[in-house]
Scaffold this motif. Structure first.
Motif, PDB file in Angstrom:
ATOM      1  N   PRO A   1      -1.028  -0.839  -5.858  1.00 13.53           N
ATOM      2  CA  PRO A   1      -1.086  -1.435  -4.515  1.00 13.53           C
ATOM      3  C   PRO A   1      -2.025  -2.636  -4.519  1.00 13.53           C
ATOM      4  O   PRO A   1      -2.882  -2.754  -5.401  1.00 13.53           O
ATOM      5  CB  PRO A   1      -1.651  -0.300  -3.653  1.00 13.53           C
ATOM      6  CG  PRO A   1      -2.356   0.596  -4.598  1.00 13.53           C
ATOM      7  CD  PRO A   1      -1.679   0.472  -5.938  1.00 13.53           C
TER       8      PRO A   1
ATOM      9  N   ILE B   1       4.376  -0.812   3.377  1.00 11.41           N
ATOM     10  CA  ILE B   1       3.865   0.558   3.189  1.00 11.41           C
ATOM     11  C   ILE B   1       4.962   1.388   2.537  1.00 11.41           C
ATOM     12  O   ILE B   1       6.073   1.506   3.067  1.00 11.41           O
ATOM     13  CB  ILE B   1       3.476   1.187   4.543  1.00 11.41           C
ATOM     14  CG1 ILE B   1       2.505   0.273   5.287  1.00 11.41           C
ATOM     15  CG2 ILE B   1       2.860   2.568   4.316  1.00 11.41           C
ATOM     16  CD1 ILE B   1       2.138   0.780   6.669  1.00 11.41           C
TER      17      ILE B   1
ATOM     18  N   SER C   1       0.854  -1.190   0.000  1.00 17.23           N
ATOM     19  CA  SER C   1       0.000   0.000   0.000  1.00 17.23           C
ATOM     20  C   SER C   1       0.890   1.239   0.000  1.00 17.23           C
ATOM     21  O   SER C   1       2.101   1.150   0.139  1.00 17.23           O
ATOM     22  CB  SER C   1      -0.901   0.003   1.235  1.00 17.23           C
ATOM     23  OG  SER C   1      -0.113   0.057   2.402  1.00 17.23           O
ATOM     24  N   GLY C   2       0.272   2.367  -0.205  1.00 16.13           N
ATOM     25  CA  GLY C   2       1.033   3.612  -0.206  1.00 16.13           C
ATOM     26  C   GLY C   2       1.344   4.046  -1.626  1.00 16.13           C
ATOM     27  O   GLY C   2       0.548   3.837  -2.542  1.00 16.13           O
ATOM     28  N   HIS C   3       2.525   4.604  -1.815  1.00 17.80           N
ATOM     29  CA  HIS C   3       2.831   5.283  -3.078  1.00 17.80           C
ATOM     30  C   HIS C   3       3.445   4.361  -4.114  1.00 17.80           C
ATOM     31  O   HIS C   3       4.615   4.491  -4.491  1.00 17.80           O
ATOM     32  CB  HIS C   3       3.762   6.472  -2.801  1.00 17.80           C
ATOM     33  CG  HIS C   3       3.106   7.529  -1.956  1.00 17.80           C
ATOM     34  ND1 HIS C   3       3.816   8.380  -1.143  1.00 17.80           N
ATOM     35  CD2 HIS C   3       1.808   7.867  -1.792  1.00 17.80           C
ATOM     36  CE1 HIS C   3       2.975   9.205  -0.537  1.00 17.80           C
ATOM     37  NE2 HIS C   3       1.756   8.913  -0.902  1.00 17.80           N
TER      38      HIS C   3
ATOM     39  N   MET D   1       6.550   4.873   0.891  1.00 19.05           N
ATOM     40  CA  MET D   1       6.473   6.338   0.935  1.00 19.05           C
ATOM     41  C   MET D   1       7.424   6.921  -0.100  1.00 19.05           C
ATOM     42  O   MET D   1       8.569   6.484  -0.199  1.00 19.05           O
ATOM     43  CB  MET D   1       6.859   6.836   2.333  1.00 19.05           C
ATOM     44  CG  MET D   1       5.768   6.578   3.354  1.00 19.05           C
ATOM     45  SD  MET D   1       6.343   6.794   5.046  1.00 19.05           S
ATOM     46  CE  MET D   1       6.985   5.178   5.359  1.00 19.05           C
TER      47      MET D   1
END
Lengths: 452, 162, 562
Positions: free
Chosen positions: A255, A343, A249-251, A345
């Motif tokens: 995802p 995750i 998930s995230g950038h 970022m």
């Protein structure tokens, strides 16, 4: 080298067009055949298969399932309970949700097989309160299974009986901790117990021997019962057998959930080849590999050392992208495989603000029983919150780290590590960002994503 | 204790699931909240009596678990996830959108009585962030546009009721 | 006497000191035995272990053995067996001794852990010391001084919680000061049997409270104040009255019942401010009933008897009255008198050739620390031979003797005769000499009243339901105009022409030891702080009223006699 193919064992039917969560569909796809064979075998045999398989828990701790089953006190004369830990709450993790909502019978079959292996007559599925639909689906599935004699009294005419009840939580992450879960199931505040002496395998639910296993783990048990422990142990890598479901998930561009044999895919392959790499115009900055409790990895840092491959000690020199996604490798480079929640970022994220978001989560979820976690988690939250919304001082990064250092190893349960590792790792790896934040804050775009 | 007959039946049934009555505290709280909308003072003492507990035992549990509320809320409950993955994908803007659409602030009942908007912690669907739980339905990839759509839908349903 | 079985002893090493302790001892208690202090909040020797304050974290290690051969692995540097020190600190309260356990309480790891926990406890703690009753006996103050870092780094807003809740009629709660140790919850639930306290909310916002319908009002509520390590739970009666460092502590005994709860009387310049329990693992552990604590208020109550007349004149006057009725005198002694006073009462009765009765005082026991016998020292009267049978509640035979004219004068030692069954008419028929502390119908009707002193104003011994003789010490000077009971009895005996007995504890005890078989060879000063069990066999057949209480099981009833 591009990523290997997924091996969808547990997630075989997830999001499969036409696959529904009723028992008829499950039976059409070969469902409950493994249970039929398993109840004809000796329970000790099944436990042996799990031990041979090297299966490690998929809830986050990665504790070997066979060892856990082996610790159960079978001499006390007290009933043995099995609890399915369906309290999936580790931020970044979203695998058990799909199993329970779309393929609940896989869980039920794995549960009954595990109960049979351990002479358990009563099992509970502790599902988090925020999955009310999942609870209903599970209850319906259990009723369907009971109607066909797969659950309940005299399963398949063998004389073995086992009942499963669904028990809903009500919004506490700490109920994912096995002794916190047990306290919650007993109808109390979910305060984890001190170990020793309250090891669940000896003094668990109602002070009886109890096994607490994650949803995904029990599905792996079903596979092991079908194909044997040895065959399972050949999937993945030694010490990290079987498949792992990574929840990204995230950038990233794509995802989602991806199931691979453990240790056969690297972080770079996962994020770039499988998930399509960073969003357009952005670069990866940091990644948390195993749920928000895991220590963060900074893109650009290198990990060097020696590791065991087969019988030899081999040098390794990895960037973040080169790290194989398995329990041991991630632990070796200073993080953990955890629950498999990845995750990501990118460079638009300010690490002080990201940490403030994480600290707010942990301070909210702390049960409050023991001093370091209770006071420390809230103090860290207050500092990071003040830095973002109020005055940030240059010494706040060092202060945060110093507070975080006073928590791990001194608490009743692993929440102490969970709430302090993010702070420790963020500040060690992004120290400059924290020290400069009070100045940098003034220059950051006002319309950037709010994280806290 | 004023509850629907089915609720009383389900309460009696669920107590049989456990060898120790106290374990039924959470299920009873869920059943009563689903029926009455919130946990009243009366409910706390009633559950304590029903499960042969002390009132403090029930009070401790009600206040520990955030899903239990002690006062009524709006007709629709909008829970927006605020944890890292959803925040990284715009969860805070999503929440702001709902608040603006219903002229309300988090934790309050909107002026038209229709919604209560709240932040909750990770809902375990991070791959489809930002995620919103409206009553018992999970909505995925709720960006500002979708949040507005969902708000319009809620308002339409409210109007249709009247 | 049967020797107690030798407990299994386990040898452990604490900060280099070896000691053998009974199996099952936890590390905090083991350390205490070698004078090593392990700071703690939530641990209490009489409550279940919860291990949540984390203040007792210490470094532990076990001797290294080869896993295969079990042979000890030696450390070449020291020549001794290598110790595998556990990298994480462990809680002392939750760890029971095991053979060879090594403990370090002064290592850098331990120092760091303690400083960390202290800092965490103080960040949300209000700066209340100047107005907090606990100051001077506060564990937070003591341990912050001893083990804290000494400065604060906290610049955020502290948590705000309710500050002056009346948790019950006798206990005030300040939630901001609470360190969430849960001692009060465990005590109330497990010892007092009233599950009324709990924590609401979560995390650092957790708050101690009770449900509004069920307050902390049981008769042991003040024990939570004793065990609260900080000023969160305080006694409403004692609130803002006195700083504890000005108070003198005197060991005493509770006179509420025959349990003989050990207590401490806290006084300053002759005024008592509060009573707290004193630890006695054979009698009352560390507990005491609330109703026993208020008994000190009787010292300064308005109906205290006093007299301006010199004691000599009072006793001579009393003697004259009694000599007029020689041969028709009865003595009513008291189960509230001390052993020494009962001894002299017996001498007085002999000098008067009088019959002796006692008045019993019974009410249902609470199965904890109040027994069914509400006299603290009936057994003292048995041991001294003042009586040989248990007293009854009503003085029926004495009443009959009054009516028949057999008894024309009564010496009452602190007993209200009308409460014991005598009618006003019967009281009017006799001449009463009253020795007592508070005014009542009998003292009003008495010919001579000699004011005496309460248990707080004198010293002596009581024999409790276990036949344990225990000492109490004088806490405050006698009220002006009241007189020490032993002095009164000695002078009265002398005024009647009998040989004057000793009138001080020190000089009286050798006489008691010589004349009372059960107390032979005993010296007052040698009676241990926790009391001494007497041989109770001479009275084994008597139908004592007490049922089971803490640390007491009544003996099986004697075979029924026709």
């Amino acid at each position: 080298m591009s990523a290997p193919a997924q091996q969808r064992i547990i997630f075989k039917h997830i999001d499969e067009p036409g696959y529904t969560n009723d028992i008829e569909c499950y039976l059409r796809n070969g469902g409950y055949e493994v249970l039929k064979k398993s109840v004809g075998r000796k329970p000790e045999e099944l436990i042996d298969e799990v031990k041979k398989s090297g299966l490690r828990g998929r809830g986050g701790a990665g504790f070997p399932c066979g060892v856990k089953w082996g610790l159960v006190d079978r001499k006390s004369g007290k009933p043995i309970y099995l609890i399915v830990n369906a309290d999936e709450s580790e931020p970044g993790t979203f695998k058990d949700r799909y199993i329970m909502h779309q393929d609940p019978h896989q869980l039920i079959e794995g549960t009954i097989i595990s109960c049979f292996a351990n002479n358990v007559k009563q099992a509970y599925i502790y599902i988090r309160g925020e999955m009310p639909e999942g609870a209903r689906i599970l209850e319906k599935a259990i009723a369907e299974a009971r109607a066909k004699n797969f659950v309940g009294p005299n399963i398949l005419g063998t004389g073995y009986s086992c009942e499963i009840y669904v028990h809903r939580g009500a919004g506490a992450y700490i109920c994912g901790e096995e002794t916190g879960l047990i306290e919650s199931l007993e109808g109390k505040r979910a305060n984890p117990r001190i170990k020793p002496p309250y090891f669940p395998a000896v003094l668990g639910l109602y002070q009886c021997p109890t096994i607490v296993n994650n949803v995904e783990t029990l599905c792996h048990v079903k596979y092991i019962a079908e194909h044997g422990g040895e065959a399972y142990s050949k999937i993945g890598t030694p010490g990290n057998t079987g498949t792992r479901i990574f929840c990204v998930s995230g950038h990233v561009q794509r995802p989602g959930y991806y199931e691979f044999p453990a240790g056969t895919i690297t972080m770079g392959q996962l994020l770039n080849d499988v998930c399509g790499g960073p969003l357009p115009g952005r670069t990866f900055k940091a990644v948390i590999p195993g749920g928000s409790s895991a220590k963060v990895l900074k893109f650009g840092e290198r990990y060097k050392g020696k590791r065991k491959v087969g019988a030899d000690m081999v040098d390794y020199d990895w960037g973040v992208e080169d790290v194989p996604m398995d329990f041991d490798s991630l632990a070796m480079i200073g993080s953990m495989g955890g629950s498999g929640g990845v995750i990501v970022m990118d460079d638009t994220v300010n690490m002080v603000e990201a940490l403030a978001n994480i600290n707010a989560f942990y301070s909210h979820e702390s049960c409050g029983q023991c001093t370091p976690c209770r006071e420390g988690s809230l103090w860290m939250k207050k500092i990071s919150s003040r830095m973002v919304h109020g005055d940030a001082r240059p010494q706040d990064g060092a202060l945060l780290k110093s507070v975080a250092d006073q928590i791990p190893g001194r608490t009743i349960c692993a929440f102490g590590e969970a709430c302090s590792w993010p702070t420790q790792s963020f500040i060690i790896k992004f120290k400059d960002e924290f020290d400069a934040y009070s100045e940098v804050k003034k220059t950051l775009p006002a319309d950037r994503r709010v994280l806290v | 204790m004023n509850l629907k007959p089915e609720t009383f039946q389900r309460i009696d049934e669920v107590i049989t699931h456990y060898p120790v009555k106290r374990s039924a505290t959470l299920p009873l709280l869920h059943l009563i909240q689903e029926d009455a909308g919130y946990i009243s003072e009366e409910a706390i003492t009633w559950i304590a009596a029903k499960l042969e507990l002390q009132p403090i035992n029930v009070l401790e549990v009600v206040t520990f678990y955030p899903m239990f509320r002690r006062a009524p809320i709006g007709r629709r409950h909008i829970k927006v996830c605020r944890t890292l993955s959803c925040a990284l994908s715009g969860g805070y803007k999503t929440c702001e959108t709902f608040e603006k659409e219903f002229c309300t602030h988090r934790g309050e009942i909107s002026p038209d009585g229709e919604v209560t908007v709240e932040f909750v912690e990770c809902l375990a669907s991070c791959g489809t962030a930002p995620v919103v739980l409206i009553d018992e339905t999970l909505h995925e990839k709720v960006d500002v546009t979708k949040a507005k759509q969902l708000s319009d839908q809620i308002k339409a349903e409210a109007k249709a009721r009247k | 006497m049967i020797q107690p079985a030798k407990p299994d002893l386990v040898t452990v090493n604490i900060d280099g000191k070896e000691i053998a302790v009974p199996k099952g001892t936890n590390v905090i208690e083991a350390a205490r035995l070698v004078n090593v202090d392990v700071p703690h909040y939530c641990y209490h020797p009489k409550l279940a272990v919860v291990g949540n304050c984390r203040m007792c974290l210490i470094e532990m290690g076990m001797p290294a053995v080869d896993p295969a051969t079990k042979a000890p692995i030696m450390d070449p540097a020291t020549g001794k067996q290598k110790i595998n020190w556990i990298p994480r600190p462990q809680i002392g309260c939750g760890t029971n001794v095991s053979p060879g356990l090594h403990v370090k309480t002064t290592s850098p790891m331990v120092k760091d852990a303690r400083e960390g926990v202290m800092e965490f406890l103080l960040i949300n703690h209000p700066l209340d010391c100047p107005i907090c009753d606990q100051a001077g006996e506060c564990k937070l103050q003591e341990q912050a001084t001893g083990y804290g870092r000494g400065y604060s780094r906290f610049v955020e807003q502290k948590n705000v919680k309710p500050k002056r809740t009346q948790l019950g009629p006798r206990v005030t709660l300040d939630d901001e000061r609470c360190v969430l140790c849960s001692r009060c919850i465990r005590f109330s639930r497990d010892v007092a049997g009233q599950d009324v306290l709990g924590f609401v909310d979560r995390g650092s916002y957790s708050t101690l409270t009770c449900h509004p319908d069920k307050k902390l009002d049981h008769n042991y509520s003040l024990n939570t104040v004793d065990i609260c390590p900080v000023g969160a739970l305080t006694s409403t009666d004692f609130r803002f009255k006195m700083r504890v460092w000005f108070l003198k502590q005197t060991n005493s005994l509770c006179t509420e019942s025959s349990v003989g709860v050990n207590s401490v009387v806290w006084s300053r310049e002759g005024v008592i401010y509060r009573i707290t329990p004193r630890r006695n693992d054979e009698v009352n552990d560390t507990w005491m009933a609330d109703s026993g604590r208020v008994l000190y208020k009787q010292v300064q109550s308005a109906d205290r008897l006093t007299s301006d007349i010199a004691l000599d004149n009072l006793t001579v006057k009393a003697a004259h009255v009694l000599q007029a009725f020689a041969g028709s005198i009865a003595v009513v002694g008291s189960g509230r008198s001390s052993v020494e006073e009962q001894f002299l009462t017996k001498k007085l009765a002999a000098a008067l050739k009088a019959s002796v009765s006692l008045v019993s005082r019974t009410a249902p026991g609470d199965k904890l620390l109040i027994s069914a016998d509400r006299n603290p020292n009936v057994r003292g009267a048995l041991v001294t031979g003042l009586i040989s049978a248990l007293p009854s509640a009503q003085l029926t035979s004495l009443a009959a003797d009054i009516d028949s004219g057999k008894v024309k004068a009564i010496v009452s030692i602190g007993e209200d005769l009308t409460a014991a069954g005598l009618t006003a008419a019967q009281l009017a028929k006799v001449a009463v000499i009253y020795l007592g502390t508070h005014a009542n119908t009998t003292s009003a009707a008495a010919k001579v009243v000699i004011p005496t002193v309460t248990v707080f104003e004198k010293a002596g011994t009581f024999v409790n339901q276990q036949f344990r003789i225990q000492k109490f010490i004088q806490a405050v000077p006698a009220l002006a105009g009241a007189h020490n009971d032993l002095a009164v009895l000695a002078k009265l005996i002398a005024a009647l022409g009998a040989p004057a007995p000793a009138a001080e504890i020190g000089t009286l005890w050798p006489v008691i030891a010589a004349e009372v078989p059960a107390l032979a060879t005993m010296l007052y000063k040698n009676i241990p702080e926790t009391g001494l069990l007497l041989d109770s066999t001479p009275w084994a057949g008597l139908p004592f009223v007490e049922g089971e209480t803490l640390h007491f099981k009544p003996a099986a009833p004697a075979a029924a006699t026709v």
